[in-house]
Design a protein around this motif. Sequence first.
Motif, short mmCIF file in Angstrom:
data_model
loop_
_atom_site.label_atom_id
_atom_site.label_comp_id
_atom_site.label_asym_id
_atom_site.label_seq_id
_atom_site.Cartn_x
_atom_site.Cartn_y
_atom_site.Cartn_z
N ALA A 194 -2.24 2.14 8.62
CA ALA A 194 -0.70 2.08 8.73
C ALA A 194 -0.26 2.27 10.20
CB ALA A 194 -0.13 3.39 7.97
N GLN A 229 0.88 -6.83 8.40
CA GLN A 229 2.02 -6.84 7.33
C GLN A 229 3.03 -6.08 7.92
OE1 GLN A 229 0.72 -6.37 2.93
NE2 GLN A 229 2.45 -4.76 3.14
N ASP A 233 9.31 -4.43 13.97
CA ASP A 233 8.18 -5.14 13.31
C ASP A 233 7.71 -6.18 14.29
OD1 ASP A 233 7.70 -3.55 11.20
OD2 ASP A 233 8.65 -4.77 9.79
N ALA A 264 6.59 -3.88 7.94
CA ALA A 264 7.06 -2.92 6.89
C ALA A 264 8.02 -3.77 6.00
CB ALA A 264 7.75 -1.59 7.67
N GLU A 265 8.72 -4.39 6.89
CA GLU A 265 10.01 -5.29 5.99
C GLU A 265 9.57 -6.04 4.82
OE1 GLU A 265 12.38 -8.64 5.54
OE2 GLU A 265 10.83 -8.73 6.68
N LYS A 324 2.82 2.71 12.71
CA LYS A 324 4.34 3.33 12.87
C LYS A 324 4.81 2.83 14.47
CE LYS A 324 6.51 6.06 10.66
NZ LYS A 324 7.82 5.82 9.71
N PHE A 377 7.27 -5.73 2.25
CA PHE A 377 7.23 -5.19 1.05
C PHE A 377 8.00 -3.91 0.99
CE2 PHE A 377 3.42 -7.74 1.38
CZ PHE A 377 3.72 -8.57 0.33
N ASN A 378 9.04 -3.92 2.03
CA ASN A 378 9.91 -2.66 2.01
C ASN A 378 9.17 -1.32 2.00
OD1 ASN A 378 12.57 -1.73 2.26
ND2 ASN A 378 12.75 -1.46 0.01
N THR A 379 8.18 -1.32 3.02
CA THR A 379 7.43 0.00 3.10
C THR A 379 7.84 0.76 4.28
OG1 THR A 379 5.89 -1.18 4.15
CG2 THR A 379 5.17 -1.06 2.06
N ARG A 380 7.48 1.93 4.47
CA ARG A 380 8.02 2.74 5.45
C ARG A 380 6.98 2.53 6.86
NH1 ARG A 380 5.08 7.79 6.18
NH2 ARG A 380 3.66 8.24 4.47
N TYR A 381 6.05 1.88 6.89
CA TYR A 381 5.11 1.33 7.82
C TYR A 381 4.70 0.11 7.79
CZ TYR A 381 1.71 3.10 4.43
OH TYR A 381 1.02 3.14 3.41
N THR A 434 1.20 -2.47 8.41
CA THR A 434 -0.24 -2.50 8.09
C THR A 434 -0.85 -3.40 8.96
OG1 THR A 434 0.46 -1.70 6.00
CG2 THR A 434 -1.81 -2.37 6.34
#
Length: 153
Positions: A132, A101, A60, A103-104, A134, A106-110, A112
Amino acid sequence: MKDTRKSAKSTTAAGKKSEGFSAEERAAMKERAQELKAEERRADGEKALLAKIAEMPKPDRAMAERLHEIVKASAPELSPKTWYGMPAYADKDGKVVCHFQSAEKFNTRYATLGFSDKANLDEGAMWPTSFALKELTAAEEARIGALVERAAG
């Protein structure tokens, strides 16, 4: 008690009366003071933004650093700042136009890249306000640069 203060309209050595600063001069001084405050806010905002990026985990962090470069190049008029603990970029009125934002966060996979309602991205009756991420390739970087430039315009 005698008041010993001098009037703003004092007499000069040549015998002419000084009227102080003209309205134009006062306006220019106010404008310069606003510029200095904006530069200070921008420097403080960028410092806070870079500190937030430095706290991010490596994937990130690398993406946020690159996005920061892209935003600065595409829309130098936007001021870096943090917004809800995220790197963000604001217009001259201090309103956030876009933000990153991780990924870490809000503990999401991508991660933003988001745009606020202040962004000039309107297209008809419906348009995207976040993307999103990646990874950043040259194609994504070019698209982001164009979106940010348009959003700031």
